[in-house]
Every structure is written in structure tokens, then in C-alpha cells.
Design an enzyme around this catalytic site. Structure first.
Site, PDB file in Angstrom:
ATOM      1  N   ASP A 141      57.943   7.132  31.261  1.00 29.06           N
ATOM      2  CA  ASP A 141      57.909   6.075  32.268  1.00 29.06           C
ATOM      3  C   ASP A 141      58.121   4.738  31.554  1.00 29.06           C
ATOM      4  OD1 ASP A 141      57.188   4.688  34.768  1.00 29.06           O
ATOM      5  OD2 ASP A 141      55.356   4.167  33.664  1.00 29.06           O
TER       6      ASP A 141
ATOM      7  N   ASN B 278      52.800   7.565  40.424  1.00 24.83           N
ATOM      8  CA  ASN B 278      54.165   8.048  40.625  1.00 24.83           C
ATOM      9  C   ASN B 278      54.671   8.867  39.439  1.00 24.83           C
ATOM     10  OD1 ASN B 278      54.231   5.709  39.005  1.00 24.83           O
ATOM     11  ND2 ASN B 278      56.314   5.212  39.637  1.00 24.83           N
TER      12      ASN B 278
ATOM     13  N   LYS C 291      59.999  12.413  40.257  1.00 20.77           N
ATOM     14  CA  LYS C 291      60.286  12.412  38.822  1.00 20.77           C
ATOM     15  C   LYS C 291      60.210  13.820  38.227  1.00 20.77           C
ATOM     16  CE  LYS C 291      58.712   7.703  37.696  1.00 20.77           C
ATOM     17  NZ  LYS C 291      57.819   6.916  36.807  1.00 20.77           N
TER      18      LYS C 291
END
EC number: 3.1.3.-
Length: 272
Positions: free
Chosen positions: A8, A217, A191
Site C-alpha cells: 500500500d 482497504n 486489492k
């Protein structure tokens, strides 16, 4: 043997000042030379991630807009999943007139917002893109990859989250990337799906993927990877959701790079 490193960006690879440190750049370069594949997985727009990639002068896979768009090493789009047009239309209107909440939209190569209240501090500081103002009656709702709401009024955002989930269920995926940013994408592909697709494309088992994240997320990506770490500065809800994962140093202390160095390079210190 690990071959894919999925990371990320905001709160993970990037510092709080939205920068990649010299040390982190060095570690990435070494691992690229050692034939590791990097995946930058972010809620950011593809163009934003591309600029970060270009600054490092490396070839990587990109998962943008929380999984809505996936790009290969040649920067070609290999997967796309946009929000349903009717849902996008309603989401763009739901808080359009609320002065405490900024409604923001990623559509193709454009970034739209309904207003720019400086005190929210969630617009130009987080992106190299230039936003445009939108009016719901004038916007075409095709090809919208992500809609997100930003505000300093966290309570309002939590109420909005529950409202959207209750109304749309699994047709959308709703989560916070950071406490003041509520993001909505299509409910089918996140993701984690992006990491699965890339691993399959490379013929690499998910067991040989390592992932890093700090926000809710990132949760599904962290779950599917063979090995995963969360940041010291992670959302407390993520730490509760994944209590078995090791917590590493914060993004402001080169947490990802230090972890990668320890795992893959420490026995070859002469390379640093």
C-alpha cells in the site's frame, strides 16, 4: 520463496509527508535487481501512482482505486471494474450539498470534487492530479472507478457508511482508507483480487506473496498473501481485524523497507 511484494502507499510506503525516503528507494532498487516483482496497491488514481513509480525509475504492477483498475509492468490496463452507473449517480448526489463533506470522483483520467473546503485538507495535498468541479446533472456516470467522501466530521462519515451499506449491500465495497476518507468501489474486486490476478499472471503462488498495509482497504489483500505485515501506525480497526499479523515500524520510520531488508538482504550487508 517469496517473489511478489505488494505494498500500500499512503500510511505504508509513503511517509506522512507523502514521500519515499532515500533508504526505502535503495531497498526497492536492490530487490528489483534481485528479480522481485513489486505491486503498488492503493486507493489513489492510476496517474498518481504512475508518477510515484516514474520517480523510482522501476517497472511495477499497479492496483489503483482499491482494485478497480490493474496495470501490468508495461503500464497497460489488464483489468477494470467500474461502479454501476445508477449507483454512481446516487452516490454523487447523496451528500453533494453537505458543506462538511467533500464528494470526490475518479472517472477515467479525471478527478472531480463538489467543493474545496481548505480546512478538510484532503484535496490537492494528497494528489498530483488537478481536480475539477462537478455538477451531478452534468456528469456522465460511466467509467467511474471510485467515489470517496472526505471530512473532518468523522461521525457523519460513519453514519454515511452505514447508510450506504444498508442500501447497496455487497453491490459496493465501502471502507475507510484513513479515518477521514470513506471510499466506495464496486463490491466484486478489491486489492486482494488484484493480487490474485497478478500472481496468476506470473504463475506465482499466493503463498509466495508478501503484503504490507495500514488501512481497512488493505484487509483483503493482507488476508490472501502468504505473509503479511501491518504498520505501527495502522488503523486500530485493522489491528483488531487481523490480530495475528506482525506489526512493524511506522511509515515514518521506514517500516516496510526495514522489514524487507531484514527478510531478504540482511545477510548481504555489503550490498547496502
Amino acid at each position: 520463496m517469496y517473489r511478489i511484494i505488494a505494498v500500500d502507499l499512503d500510511g505504508t510506503l509513503l511517509t506522512s509527508e507523502n514521500k519515499i525516503t532515500k533508504y526505502t528507494k535503495e531497498i526497492i532498487q536492490i530487490l528489483i535487481q534481485k528479480k522481485f516483482y513489486f505491486v503498488f496497491a492503493s486507493g489513489r488514481h492510476y496517474i498518481d501512482i504512475m508518477k510515484i513509480k516514474d520517480s523510482l525509475k522501476i517497472n511495477i504492477f499497479i492496483i489503483s482505486s482499491n482494485g478497480s483498475k490493474i496495470y501490468n509492468l508495461d503500464n497497460n490496463l489488464i483489468f477494470s471494474d467500474n461502479l454501476d452507473e445508477n449507483i454512481a449517480s446516487k452516490l454523487c448526489r447523496i451528500k453533494y450539498s453537505d458543506k462538511e463533506i467533500i464528494t470526490q470522483v475518479y472517472q477515467n483520467d479525471q478527478w472531480y470534487i463538489n467543493n474545496n473546503k481548505v480546512e478538510n485538507n484532503f484535496c490537492s495535498l494528497l494528489s498530483s492530479l488537478q481536480y475539477k468541479y462537478f455538477y451531478p446533472d452534468d456528469l456522465n456516470f460511466k467509467n467511474i472507478s471510485k467515489i470517496f467522501f472526505t471530512s473532518r466530521n468523522f461521525q457523519k462519515l460513519h453514519i454515511l457508511k452505514r447508510k450506504i451499506i444498508n442500501f447497496y449491500g455487497n453491490k459496493v465495497h465501502v471502507n475507510f482508507s484513513i479515518p477521514g476518507c470513506l471510499e466506495i468501489v464496486s463490491g466484486d474486486h478489491l486489492k486482494g483480487y488484484g493480487l490474485k490476478l497478478i500472481a496468476n499472471l506470473l504463475g506465482v503462488s499466493l503463498k509466495n506473496c508478501i503484503a504490507f498495509g495500514d488501512g481497512m482497504n488493505d484487509q483483503d489483500m493482507l488476508k490472501v498473501a502468504g505473509k503479511a505485515y501491518i504498520m505501527k501506525n495502522s488503523d486500530p480497526h485493522l489491528k483488531i481485524a487481523l490480530p495475528h499479523l506482525e506489526i512493524i515500524e511506522s511509515n515514518d520510520n521506514d517500516g516496510v523497507a526495514r522489514c524487507l531488508n531484514k527478510i531478504f538482504i540482511e545477510n548481504n550487508k555489503e550490498m547496502l
